[in-house]
Design a protein around this motif. Structure first.
Motif, PDB file in Angstrom:
ATOM      1  N   LEU A  17       0.764  -1.165  -0.014  1.00  0.00           N
ATOM      2  CA  LEU A  17      -0.036  -0.004  -0.116  1.00  0.00           C
ATOM      3  C   LEU A  17       0.676   1.213   0.097  1.00  0.00           C
ATOM      4  CD1 LEU A  17      -2.531  -1.192   2.703  1.00  0.00           C
ATOM      5  CD2 LEU A  17      -2.735  -1.092   0.050  1.00  0.00           C
ATOM      6  N   ASP A  18       2.119   1.118  -0.237  1.00  0.00           N
ATOM      7  CA  ASP A  18       2.950   2.139  -0.443  1.00  0.00           C
ATOM      8  C   ASP A  18       3.083   3.017   0.746  1.00  0.00           C
ATOM      9  OD1 ASP A  18       3.561   1.490  -3.077  1.00  0.00           O
ATOM     10  OD2 ASP A  18       1.897   2.650  -3.840  1.00  0.00           O
ATOM     11  N   GLY A  19       3.030   2.673   2.143  1.00  0.00           N
ATOM     12  CA  GLY A  19       3.457   3.218   3.140  1.00  0.00           C
ATOM     13  C   GLY A  19       2.484   4.509   3.524  1.00  0.00           C
ATOM     14  N   ALA A  66     -12.243  -3.353   8.191  1.00  0.00           N
ATOM     15  CA  ALA A  66     -13.345  -2.976   9.137  1.00  0.00           C
ATOM     16  C   ALA A  66     -14.282  -3.985   9.495  1.00  0.00           C
ATOM     17  CB  ALA A  66     -14.072  -1.757   8.465  1.00  0.00           C
ATOM     18  N   VAL A  67     -14.647  -5.029   8.325  1.00  0.00           N
ATOM     19  CA  VAL A  67     -15.354  -6.056   8.553  1.00  0.00           C
ATOM     20  C   VAL A  67     -14.477  -7.178   9.515  1.00  0.00           C
ATOM     21  CG1 VAL A  67     -16.145  -8.098   7.432  1.00  0.00           C
ATOM     22  CG2 VAL A  67     -16.232  -5.999   6.196  1.00  0.00           C
ATOM     23  N   VAL A  68     -13.367  -7.029   9.609  1.00  0.00           N
ATOM     24  CA  VAL A  68     -12.604  -7.870  10.473  1.00  0.00           C
ATOM     25  C   VAL A  68     -12.754  -7.427  11.924  1.00  0.00           C
ATOM     26  CG1 VAL A  68     -10.481  -8.590  11.306  1.00  0.00           C
ATOM     27  CG2 VAL A  68     -10.714  -8.644   8.903  1.00  0.00           C
ATOM     28  N   GLY A  69     -12.817  -5.857  11.997  1.00  0.00           N
ATOM     29  CA  GLY A  69     -12.803  -5.347  13.259  1.00  0.00           C
ATOM     30  C   GLY A  69     -14.224  -5.570  13.723  1.00  0.00           C
ATOM     31  N   PHE A 105      -5.104   0.098  10.810  1.00  0.00           N
ATOM     32  CA  PHE A 105      -5.476   0.068  12.491  1.00  0.00           C
ATOM     33  C   PHE A 105      -6.801   0.518  12.969  1.00  0.00           C
ATOM     34  CE2 PHE A 105      -3.831  -2.366  16.030  1.00  0.00           C
ATOM     35  CZ  PHE A 105      -2.895  -3.122  15.402  1.00  0.00           C
ATOM     36  N   VAL A 106      -7.110   2.047  12.463  1.00  0.00           N
ATOM     37  CA  VAL A 106      -8.249   2.368  12.747  1.00  0.00           C
ATOM     38  C   VAL A 106      -9.511   1.919  11.910  1.00  0.00           C
ATOM     39  CG1 VAL A 106      -9.508   4.588  12.315  1.00  0.00           C
ATOM     40  CG2 VAL A 106      -7.204   4.859  12.685  1.00  0.00           C
ATOM     41  N   ALA A 107      -9.214   1.483  10.623  1.00  0.00           N
ATOM     42  CA  ALA A 107     -10.321   0.530  10.165  1.00  0.00           C
ATOM     43  C   ALA A 107     -10.651  -0.610  10.965  1.00  0.00           C
ATOM     44  CB  ALA A 107      -9.780   0.430   8.707  1.00  0.00           C
ATOM     45  N   PHE A 108      -9.379  -1.392  11.527  1.00  0.00           N
ATOM     46  CA  PHE A 108      -9.829  -2.386  12.111  1.00  0.00           C
ATOM     47  C   PHE A 108     -10.245  -2.159  13.586  1.00  0.00           C
ATOM     48  CE2 PHE A 108      -7.417  -5.674  15.239  1.00  0.00           C
ATOM     49  CZ  PHE A 108      -8.208  -6.743  14.753  1.00  0.00           C
ATOM     50  N   VAL A 109     -10.063  -1.387  14.188  1.00  0.00           N
ATOM     51  CA  VAL A 109     -10.513  -1.221  15.758  1.00  0.00           C
ATOM     52  C   VAL A 109     -11.618  -0.263  15.777  1.00  0.00           C
ATOM     53  CG1 VAL A 109      -9.682  -0.475  18.102  1.00  0.00           C
ATOM     54  CG2 VAL A 109      -8.187  -1.420  16.352  1.00  0.00           C
ATOM     55  N   GLY A 149      -8.438   1.656  -0.148  1.00  0.00           N
ATOM     56  CA  GLY A 149      -9.687   2.031   0.245  1.00  0.00           C
ATOM     57  C   GLY A 149     -10.474   0.588   0.428  1.00  0.00           C
ATOM     58  N   LEU A 150      -9.889  -0.472  -0.622  1.00  0.00           N
ATOM     59  CA  LEU A 150     -10.762  -1.826  -0.373  1.00  0.00           C
ATOM     60  C   LEU A 150     -10.188  -2.557   0.842  1.00  0.00           C
ATOM     61  CD1 LEU A 150     -11.046  -2.869  -4.169  1.00  0.00           C
ATOM     62  CD2 LEU A 150     -13.050  -2.098  -2.606  1.00  0.00           C
ATOM     63  N   ALA A 151      -8.792  -2.366   1.138  1.00  0.00           N
ATOM     64  CA  ALA A 151      -8.231  -2.693   2.191  1.00  0.00           C
ATOM     65  C   ALA A 151      -8.474  -2.308   3.527  1.00  0.00           C
ATOM     66  CB  ALA A 151      -6.535  -2.724   2.026  1.00  0.00           C
TER      67      ALA A 151
END
Length: 458
Positions: A265-267, A332-335, A275-279, A325-327
């Motif tokens: 994702l090119d850093g 978020a679904v994982v979260g 992490f924000v999307a995950f948590v 964006g897709l990642a």
């Protein structure tokens, strides 16, 4: 046997207990997120060796956790059976964590030895904090549903802690590293996270000073005897295997976040956004998982949450396309699933331990939670090791300091598979054991809560 009940816990006690998750969430996140890349991309240690270095201190914890539970079971401290461990071990946890990243940069052998020694010390301190902390809910309340409410508070704070530490720790490394050196970035991050750990430790210790204690008599017998009795509790065994496998999958996924960010994702802060999307979803959906538990039971909710985990992890295959964006959407679904996969088992383990204590009249809660925490530690330890093995098989090239290395296509594919298909398969397999958990079935069949922790009936 009658089923004892107790009134709701005071909100201040729920909040105070939940503050301990600042420490558990932070320690459970940051080493899995940053320690492996620190070893491979700053100290220049080969991925396979680095994976073993991350795993070995955690493996020591697997042995130590049941011992910590046994010791806390036998505590007679006037400040509480478990609380003094939170303070003493928690302070050591904060100090030793900062020291992990404060060692020499070279030669690699000496630098790696420093990390392993400090990580062993840190993991040992964590065992004597985490095991008594996890044991406390079974003794704080006798109520089946109150434990779910207590765990809901805990998971909300856990999500905040993961969000804070997981999002900001890489930023500290990047900002300080860009201004000075990458190694200095890790040193400053270590001190910063040590302060965060200390805040959680002190908050939990002070916040639980008025918590009820419904403990029963400490069990007799040797450690081997108690471990054998715990191992023969089928509901505990099935729940433990489920949770360990899921911790393994989540640990592998977390270990890959930095690699996905830098190589796919090119850093550019992608690790923080992941992490924000995950948590982030956990802050919204955790109360909804609590409602589902009340309506349909904890095992049902745990199964649904695991389904979200599998779907989201499979969705992380989109990282191969390099589409951020897709990642983030997949994360978020994982979260959503991760929030439930924390609420339900955390509420179920006190049920299992309390049910055992009610039937036997002896307190083995510390041993239960010691084995439980050992299993969680093992899963989270094997996860980064598994991820390291996956990228090593893909031909990942390690580097030192700020040196950029072009990775072969096989390594890029391995980086993506290690955070998607591999953990998804592991979580899906874990459901085979969750199906065998029966405590909720017995509750439904009786039309009343499962037996709760209580003084044995004469």
């Amino acid at each position: 046997m009658s089923t004892a009940t107790s009134g709701p816990l005071a909100p201040s006690v729920r909040r105070g207990y939940a503050l301990g998750s600042v420490a558990t969430g932070t320690f459970g996140t940051v080493p899995g997120l940053l320690l492996l890349p620190y070893l491979t991309d700053t100290l220049g240690i080969a991925a396979g060796i680095a994976g073993a270095m991350v795993f070995l201190p955690k493996a020591w914890d697997v042995v130590l956790n049941p011992v910590a539970g046994r010791i806390s079971d036998r505590s007679t401290n006037p400040r509480g059976r478990r609380r003094p461990f939170l303070l003493r071990a928690g302070i050591l946890l904060a100090i030793t964590f900062a020291l992990i990243f404060a060692g020499p940069e070279e030669p690699p052998g000496l630098a790696g030895a420093w990390v392993v020694i400090m990580f062993v010390a840190c993991a040992s301190a964590y065992a004597f904090f985490q095991v008594p902390y996890v044991a406390m809910p079974a003794e704080m309340t006798l109520d089946y549903d109150e434990r779910t409410r207590l765990m809901t508070w805990r998971v909300i704070v856990l999500a905040l802690a993961i969000l804070l530490s997981g999002a900001t720790a890489p930023l500290v490394v990047d900002v300080v590293g860009d201004a000075t050196s990458e190694a200095n970035g890790y040193r400053v991050m270590g001190v910063y996270i040590g302060v965060v750990l200390l805040i959680g430790v002190l908050g939990a210790y002070r916040g639980t000073r008025r918590a009820p204690d419904h403990g029963v008599a400490t069990a007799g017998g040797t450690m081997r005897d108690q471990l054998r009795l715990v191992a023969h509790a089928p509901d505990f065994r099935n729940l433990l295997i489920t949770f360990v496998l899921q911790a393994l999958g989540v640990g592998a996924m977390l270990a890959g976040v930095a690699y996905v960010s830098d190589n796919l994702l090119d850093g550019g802060g992608a690790a923080t956004f992941l992490f924000v999307a995950f948590v982030g979803p956990a802050l919204v959906v955790t109360p909804l998982w609590e409602r589902l538990a009340v309506r349909r039971g904890k095992r049902f909710g745990y199964t649904v949450a695991s389904g979200f985990l599998v779907a989201g992890m499979l969705g992380m295959l989109v990282t191969m396309s390099g589409a951020p964006g897709l990642a983030y959407a997949a994360a978020a679904v994982v979260g959503v699933g991760y929030a439930g996969a924390q609420v339900f088992p955390m509420a179920m383990i006190p049920d299992v331990a309390a049910d055992h204590a009610a039937r036997t009249g002896e307190n083995r809660i510390g041993v239960f939670t010691g084995v439980w925490t050992a299993g969680e530690t093992l899963g989270l330890a094997i996860g980064p090791g598994l991820y390291a093995a996956v990228i090593a098989l893909g031909g990942y090239v390690s580097s030192r300091g700020d040196t950029d290395v072009a990775q072969p296509d096989s390594a890029l594919t391995a980086i993506a598979l290690g955070v998607s298909a591999v953990p998804a398969i592991i979580v899906a397999v874990s459901l085979l054991w969750l199906r065998r958990y029966t405590l909720d079935d017995r509750r439904d069949a009786l039309g009343e809560p499962v037996p709760n922790l209580q003084e044995p009936t004469p």
